[in-house]
Structures are given as C-alpha cells and as structure tokens.
Motif scaffolding. Structure first.
Motif, PDB file in Angstrom:
ATOM      1  N   PHE A 207       9.014  -9.395   9.721  1.00 10.66           N
ATOM      2  CA  PHE A 207       7.882  -9.203   8.818  1.00 10.66           C
ATOM      3  C   PHE A 207       7.521  -7.713   8.725  1.00 10.66           C
ATOM      4  CE2 PHE A 207       7.458 -13.394  10.792  1.00 10.66           C
ATOM      5  CZ  PHE A 207       7.310 -14.219   9.680  1.00 10.66           C
ATOM      6  N   ALA A 208       7.451  -7.057   9.884  1.00  9.99           N
ATOM      7  CA  ALA A 208       7.066  -5.644   9.924  1.00  9.99           C
ATOM      8  C   ALA A 208       8.025  -4.768   9.136  1.00  9.99           C
ATOM      9  CB  ALA A 208       7.002  -5.166  11.377  1.00  9.99           C
ATOM     10  N   HIS A 209       9.309  -5.100   9.190  1.00 13.08           N
ATOM     11  CA  HIS A 209      10.325  -4.261   8.562  1.00 13.08           C
ATOM     12  C   HIS A 209      10.736  -4.751   7.174  1.00 13.08           C
ATOM     13  CE1 HIS A 209      11.549  -3.169  12.948  1.00 13.08           C
ATOM     14  NE2 HIS A 209      10.460  -2.538  12.555  1.00 13.08           N
ATOM     15  N   GLY A 210      10.189  -5.897   6.736  1.00 14.31           N
ATOM     16  CA  GLY A 210      10.605  -6.453   5.461  1.00 14.31           C
ATOM     17  C   GLY A 210       9.598  -6.347   4.349  1.00 14.31           C
ATOM     18  N   ALA A 211       8.404  -5.816   4.639  1.00 14.94           N
ATOM     19  CA  ALA A 211       7.335  -5.788   3.639  1.00 14.94           C
ATOM     20  C   ALA A 211       7.073  -4.370   3.145  1.00 14.94           C
ATOM     21  CB  ALA A 211       6.056  -6.390   4.216  1.00 14.94           C
ATOM     22  N   ASP A 212       6.576  -4.282   1.914  1.00 18.72           N
ATOM     23  CA  ASP A 212       6.209  -2.989   1.319  1.00 18.72           C
ATOM     24  C   ASP A 212       4.842  -2.526   1.793  1.00 18.72           C
ATOM     25  OD1 ASP A 212       8.450  -2.698  -0.821  1.00 18.72           O
ATOM     26  OD2 ASP A 212       7.689  -4.733  -1.110  1.00 18.72           O
ATOM     27  N   VAL A 213       3.947  -3.478   2.044  1.00 18.25           N
ATOM     28  CA  VAL A 213       2.614  -3.179   2.572  1.00 18.25           C
ATOM     29  C   VAL A 213       2.439  -4.003   3.835  1.00 18.25           C
ATOM     30  CG1 VAL A 213       0.131  -3.217   2.151  1.00 18.25           C
ATOM     31  CG2 VAL A 213       1.707  -2.768   0.256  1.00 18.25           C
ATOM     32  N   VAL A 214       2.135  -3.335   4.943  1.00 20.70           N
ATOM     33  CA  VAL A 214       2.006  -4.013   6.235  1.00 20.70           C
ATOM     34  C   VAL A 214       0.600  -3.793   6.776  1.00 20.70           C
ATOM     35  CG1 VAL A 214       2.810  -4.137   8.623  1.00 20.70           C
ATOM     36  CG2 VAL A 214       4.456  -3.768   6.769  1.00 20.70           C
ATOM     37  N   PHE A 215      -0.080  -4.898   7.062  1.00 20.47           N
ATOM     38  CA  PHE A 215      -1.377  -4.868   7.727  1.00 20.47           C
ATOM     39  C   PHE A 215      -1.185  -5.310   9.176  1.00 20.47           C
ATOM     40  CE2 PHE A 215      -2.099  -6.060   3.281  1.00 20.47           C
ATOM     41  CZ  PHE A 215      -3.008  -5.098   2.873  1.00 20.47           C
ATOM     42  N   LEU A 216      -1.989  -4.765  10.066  1.00 20.34           N
ATOM     43  CA  LEU A 216      -2.023  -5.237  11.439  1.00 20.34           C
ATOM     44  C   LEU A 216      -3.333  -4.830  12.071  1.00 20.34           C
ATOM     45  CD1 LEU A 216       0.165  -3.058  13.836  1.00 20.34           C
ATOM     46  CD2 LEU A 216      -0.439  -2.325  11.533  1.00 20.34           C
ATOM     47  N   SER A 217      -3.662  -5.485  13.170  1.00 18.94           N
ATOM     48  CA  SER A 217      -4.850  -5.118  13.930  1.00 18.94           C
ATOM     49  C   SER A 217      -4.461  -4.121  15.012  1.00 18.94           C
ATOM     50  CB  SER A 217      -5.467  -6.367  14.559  1.00 18.94           C
ATOM     51  OG  SER A 217      -6.450  -6.005  15.505  1.00 18.94           O
ATOM     52  N   ALA A 218      -5.364  -3.201  15.295  1.00 21.30           N
ATOM     53  CA  ALA A 218      -5.109  -2.213  16.347  1.00 21.30           C
ATOM     54  C   ALA A 218      -5.518  -2.717  17.729  1.00 21.30           C
ATOM     55  CB  ALA A 218      -5.868  -0.922  16.035  1.00 21.30           C
ATOM     56  N   VAL A 219      -6.009  -3.952  17.815  1.00 18.57           N
ATOM     57  CA  VAL A 219      -6.624  -4.434  19.050  1.00 18.57           C
ATOM     58  C   VAL A 219      -5.659  -4.444  20.227  1.00 18.57           C
ATOM     59  CG1 VAL A 219      -6.143  -6.876  18.534  1.00 18.57           C
ATOM     60  CG2 VAL A 219      -8.058  -6.273  20.022  1.00 18.57           C
ATOM     61  N   ALA A 220      -4.366  -4.711  20.004  1.00 15.17           N
ATOM     62  CA  ALA A 220      -3.405  -4.804  21.109  1.00 15.17           C
ATOM     63  C   ALA A 220      -2.511  -3.576  21.209  1.00 15.17           C
ATOM     64  CB  ALA A 220      -2.545  -6.059  20.948  1.00 15.17           C
ATOM     65  N   LEU A 221      -2.847  -2.503  20.522  1.00 13.50           N
ATOM     66  CA  LEU A 221      -1.973  -1.333  20.465  1.00 13.50           C
ATOM     67  C   LEU A 221      -2.541  -0.196  21.308  1.00 13.50           C
ATOM     68  CD1 LEU A 221      -1.179  -1.306  16.626  1.00 13.50           C
ATOM     69  CD2 LEU A 221       0.194  -2.299  18.478  1.00 13.50           C
ATOM     70  N   ASP A 222      -1.722   0.326  22.213  1.00 12.99           N
ATOM     71  CA  ASP A 222      -2.128   1.503  22.987  1.00 12.99           C
ATOM     72  C   ASP A 222      -2.105   2.755  22.126  1.00 12.99           C
ATOM     73  OD1 ASP A 222      -2.412  -0.018  25.306  1.00 12.99           O
ATOM     74  OD2 ASP A 222      -0.308   0.258  25.864  1.00 12.99           O
ATOM     75  N   ASP A 223      -1.171   2.791  21.182  1.00 10.70           N
ATOM     76  CA  ASP A 223      -1.011   3.954  20.318  1.00 10.70           C
ATOM     77  C   ASP A 223      -0.762   3.457  18.893  1.00 10.70           C
ATOM     78  OD1 ASP A 223      -0.307   6.260  18.959  1.00 10.70           O
ATOM     79  OD2 ASP A 223       0.967   7.034  20.556  1.00 10.70           O
ATOM     80  N   PRO A 224      -1.824   3.167  18.125  1.00 14.95           N
ATOM     81  CA  PRO A 224      -1.649   2.629  16.775  1.00 14.95           C
ATOM     82  C   PRO A 224      -0.774   3.506  15.881  1.00 14.95           C
ATOM     83  CG  PRO A 224      -3.935   2.411  17.461  1.00 14.95           C
ATOM     84  CD  PRO A 224      -3.254   3.253  18.498  1.00 14.95           C
ATOM     85  N   GLU A 225      -0.938   4.832  15.983  1.00 15.77           N
ATOM     86  CA  GLU A 225      -0.158   5.705  15.099  1.00 15.77           C
ATOM     87  C   GLU A 225       1.336   5.580  15.384  1.00 15.77           C
ATOM     88  OE1 GLU A 225       0.206  10.346  13.574  1.00 15.77           O
ATOM     89  OE2 GLU A 225      -1.317   9.794  15.073  1.00 15.77           O
ATOM     90  N   ARG A 226       1.713   5.511  16.636  1.00 16.12           N
ATOM     91  CA  ARG A 226       3.134   5.386  16.967  1.00 16.12           C
ATOM     92  C   ARG A 226       3.710   4.091  16.385  1.00 16.12           C
ATOM     93  NH1 ARG A 226       4.281   5.085  23.169  1.00 16.12           N
ATOM     94  NH2 ARG A 226       3.328   3.040  22.808  1.00 16.12           N
ATOM     95  N   THR A 227       2.973   2.997  16.546  1.00 19.35           N
ATOM     96  CA  THR A 227       3.444   1.722  16.007  1.00 19.35           C
ATOM     97  C   THR A 227       3.532   1.765  14.492  1.00 19.35           C
ATOM     98  OG1 THR A 227       2.501   0.520  17.883  1.00 19.35           O
ATOM     99  CG2 THR A 227       2.970  -0.748  15.885  1.00 19.35           C
ATOM    100  N   MET A 228       2.532   2.341  13.857  1.00 17.51           N
ATOM    101  CA  MET A 228       2.524   2.415  12.396  1.00 17.51           C
ATOM    102  C   MET A 228       3.682   3.257  11.879  1.00 17.51           C
ATOM    103  SD  MET A 228      -1.595   2.893  11.920  1.00 17.51           S
ATOM    104  CE  MET A 228      -1.595   2.947  10.117  1.00 17.51           C
TER     105      MET A 228
END
Length: 317
Positions: free
Chosen positions: A185-206
C-alpha cells in the motif's frame, strides 16, 4: 489527477473506495488505559453501528459532493445488514462481495478525552480472500480515483487499479514504518496518509515512502500537533498546524478518515497540497466533535466556508 486517468465523459464514479466496510461496537470507558476491575458501569452505554475506515472515507467524500462508490467483502449476517443499511441511508452505492467469514467488526473503547483503543476481530478475514478481479476492473474503468483501505484483501487489487490508469490513495493508519504488510500500500499509492503515533522519526518514514514508491504526496497526521506534509521525494517537510475544532472534542474515531476525505476532495480538484492539507485538517477537526455513536461528516459548503475563513485570517497576519 494523472494524465492517463479516464476522462470525465467515461466515468460516473469520482472515487472508488475499496475495503474498510464493517461494524464497530462503541464502549465509552471512564479512562484509558482502562483500570483492571471485575466490572465497570458504562455510561452513556454500549452501541453497535456500521462504520469502519472505508465507510467513513466514503461518507466524507460523498458529503463533499464527490460521486463515491464502495466495494468490499460483506457477510450475510446482522452486521452485514447494518453495513448495507448505512450505505442505503447515506445514498452511497455499495458493491458487496459475499464473505463466508462474516462482516468485519471491532470494539472501540473511547475515553473521556476522545482517545480511542480499537480491538479488531481477526477471524473475519483469511489470507486467500480476494475481491473478484473482474469486479475491480469494471468499477475501476468507471472511476477517476481509487482510495484503497489496508484491510485484507485490498493489496491484491492494486495491480488491476494501476492497469486501469486511476490515481491511488491509501491510509496506513498507525504503521510503525517496518511492518511488511503495509508496504504494498505504501509503495503503490500516489497519495499516502499515515498516523505519526507509532513513528520514532516521521520524516524518515515519509521520505522512505516517497523514495521507494510512487507517492507524490505523503501526509502524516499527528492529532492535536497537526500534520506533516511531504510534496515529492526531494521537497522540504512542511508542518501543518492543527485546526481548532468548532465544538468540544468528544471522540477521535474517524478523524483520520475525515482528514483523508477532505484532503482528497481538494487534491482531486487540483488544489495546491498545502490547501489540501487545510481542507483535511478542517474535516478532521469537525469529526472530533461527533460522538462515535453518531454518523456525520462535514458538508461541502461548511468546509469551504471554514477554509476561506482560516485562509483570510492567515492572510491578515
């Protein structure tokens, strides 16, 4: 929209929503985490109603004036009838695929501050579940865009959607940035939404999503801290402030779905991404004022009026 999307003359669906149909049992608890006890007296009570992530995204888009169609597996059970009634009452077309395991269900524990803990019934899906490819292709051919829930079995529909030439969006919810289930899902969509709640480093994941997939826009929502917006792999991360809700916050259930619907409605109209984020923030803030036991989403006129008001106030500074 992408240049290879079907023309308006060929489509009668603005957004095809895949997956995320189900039923929630709402339990208001005195606090979260819930203290261990033999029993708790619950007020205002316990209520079961239709509405999971795909239902709420479809509702949000529909209320904002987009021609929306929902596709998912639905059981021949009382919960399935609640889902069917939800779509009938809201006027949202539903293509249901019979599911022997039954309709997806969850229990949502909601605290006094509106925070939520969801318990999903994992027995309502199997690894070999599939949406019929011919059904996906037929609906995609009528659509300009598809929003794909991360519920089983929607990942298997991604290739057919890409072949149809529609733009794609998805919501990874509380992904930790490493679980392999979310990667298609993360790699197959043109627009990706996610919550930052479980991310230590949101920018790195994004940035990882943008670098390894096809996403041109990645948005991480952070509740009362607003959201983070990445418009392209090489762009600067932008913080989007939260919008003050128009009434007291009673429940965060569905706020992320509302954000996605508001964002997508603006994005599909060609608005700049920061303006899209403002639309999403207003829609999400409104959702926080709606009890989980009630079905509601902000309308198009109210959303436009609040966006215009906030934009004018910002310009005045």
């Amino acid at each position: 929209m992408s240049s290879d999307s079907p023309s308006d003359a060929e489509t009668d669906i603005d957004v095809l929503v895949l997956g995320g149909a189900g039923v929630d049992t709402i339990v208001y608890v005195p606090e979260l985490p819930l203290p261990f006890a033999d029993s708790h007296m619950i007020r205002p009570g316990i209520e079961t109603r239709a509405g999971q992530t795909g239902d709420f995204v479809a509702l949000g888009l529909h209320r904002l004036g987009l021609r929306t169609h929902h596709l998912d597996l639905v059981g021949a059970d009382p919960e399935g009838e609640l889902v069917r009634r939800f779509h009938r009452d809201q006027g949202i077309p539903l293509t249901e695929v019979p599911h022997p395991a039954g309709t997806k269900r969850a229990v949502n524990l909601v605290g006094p501050d509106g925070r939520r803990l969801s318990l999903y019934d994992a027995t309502r899906g199997h690894d070999d579940d599939r949406l019929p490819p011919e059904t996906v292709k037929a609906l995609a051919a009528r659509s300009g865009h598809a929003h794909v829930s991360i519920t089983q079995p929607c990942a298997h529909a991604l290739p057919a959607l890409r072949d149809a030439g529609v733009t794609l969006s998805t919501d990874l919810h509380d992904w930790d940035g490493s679980s392999p289930y979310h990667e298609p899902f993360a790699h197959g969509a043109d627009v990706v939404f996610l919550s930052a709640v479980a991310l230590d480093d949101p920018e790195r994941t994004m940035r990882g999503i943008a670098a390894h997939g096809r996403a041109s826009v990645v948005v991480a929502t952070a509740g009362a801290d607003g959201a983070y917006l990445l418009d392209g792999a090489g762009s600067q991360l932008v913080h989007v402030p939260a919008v003050t809700p128009p009434a007291p916050v009673v429940d965060s259930n569905g706020a992320g779905d509302a954000f996605a619907a508001g964002f997508l409605a603006a994005w599909l109209s060609g608005a700049p991404v920061r303006e899209c984020a403002l639309h999403g923030s207003v829609a999400g803030a409104y959702a926080c004022t709606v009890p989980a036991t009630r079905t509601d989403a902000i309308g198009r006129d109210a959303l436009r009026a609040e966006v215009a008001r906030l934009s004018a106030a910002a310009g005045g500074h």
